[in-house]
Design an enzyme around this catalytic site. Structure first.
Site, short mmCIF file in Angstrom:
data_model
loop_
_atom_site.label_atom_id
_atom_site.label_comp_id
_atom_site.label_asym_id
_atom_site.label_seq_id
_atom_site.Cartn_x
_atom_site.Cartn_y
_atom_site.Cartn_z
CB CYS A 259 -39.74 8.30 -22.81
SG CYS A 259 -40.96 9.07 -21.73
CG HIS B 30 -61.08 21.26 -28.91
ND1 HIS B 30 -61.95 20.98 -27.88
CD2 HIS B 30 -61.83 21.25 -30.06
CE1 HIS B 30 -63.18 20.83 -28.37
NE2 HIS B 30 -63.12 20.96 -29.69
CB THR C 82 -44.17 7.12 -18.33
OG1 THR C 82 -43.28 8.24 -18.42
CG2 THR C 82 -43.71 6.16 -17.23
CG ASP D 29 -36.45 6.86 -23.29
OD1 ASP D 29 -37.29 6.04 -23.72
OD2 ASP D 29 -36.41 7.23 -22.11
CG HIS E 13 -61.19 25.19 -30.08
ND1 HIS E 13 -61.50 24.88 -28.77
CD2 HIS E 13 -62.21 24.73 -30.83
CE1 HIS E 13 -62.66 24.27 -28.74
NE2 HIS E 13 -63.12 24.16 -29.98
C1 RB5 Z 1 -36.14 5.60 -18.67
O1 RB5 Z 1 -35.87 4.48 -17.90
C2 RB5 Z 1 -37.46 6.22 -18.25
O2 RB5 Z 1 -37.29 6.97 -17.09
C3 RB5 Z 1 -38.00 7.07 -19.37
O3 RB5 Z 1 -38.18 6.28 -20.50
C4 RB5 Z 1 -39.34 7.74 -19.15
O4 RB5 Z 1 -40.30 6.84 -18.70
C5 RB5 Z 1 -39.33 8.99 -18.39
O5 RB5 Z 1 -40.35 9.67 -18.21
#
Ligand code: RB5
Length: 144
Positions: free
Chosen positions: A63, A96, A65, A7, A131
């Protein structure tokens, strides 16, 4: 073949990882985004479809995080997505868990480290043995 997608929160890191894939000679398919604002579940769905339908061997999702996109990916049948930010996890999720998707946080990890993690993820084979039964049990949870 490696499928890759992100994203807007993961776009810059995706460009770096594409450079890495090119340098290493991997074939890849980039399923967006191109920097515009998108919803990460849509990208997870598109990218994971490549793996489930066997057009890609493994996939990379990014994304902000790495959390949202990994949550979305793990809802898709046949996907075992691992959010990684350390070397041991990137290696052992192949050994694993037979993970077929690696996820990163574009806002939480440096480019150099992400490349190292992707490298070890892509070259490490599933160990099988004891595993295998555990991975089968993970996959059976899809029917619950
Ligand atoms: C987008 O701003 C953010 O929420 C997305 O990239 C991500 O971190 C969601 O988990």
């Amino acid at each position: 073949m490696i499928a890759i997608g992100c994203d807007h929160g993961g776009y810059q890191l995706k460009l770096e990882l594409i450079d890495f894939l090119k340098e290493k000679g991997y074939e890849y398919i980039d399923l967006g985004c191109n920097g515009e604002t998108v919803d990460y579940p849509d990208i997870a769905e598109k990218v994971c479809k490549e793996v489930v339908e066997k057009r890609a061997d493994k996939a990379v999702l990014i994304c902000g995080t790495g959390i949202g996109i990994s949550m979305a990916a793990n809802k898709i049948k046949g996907i075992r997505a691992a959010l990684c930010s350390d070397y041991f996890s990137a290696k052992y999720t192949r050994l694993h868990n037979d993970a077929n998707v690696i996820c990163f946080g574009g806002r939480t990890i440096g480019y150099g480290l992400a490349k190292e993690l992707l490298d070890i993820f892509l070259v490490t084979e599933f160990e099988g043995g004891r595993h295998a039964a555990r991975v089968e049990k993970i996959m059976k949870l899809e029917d619950k």
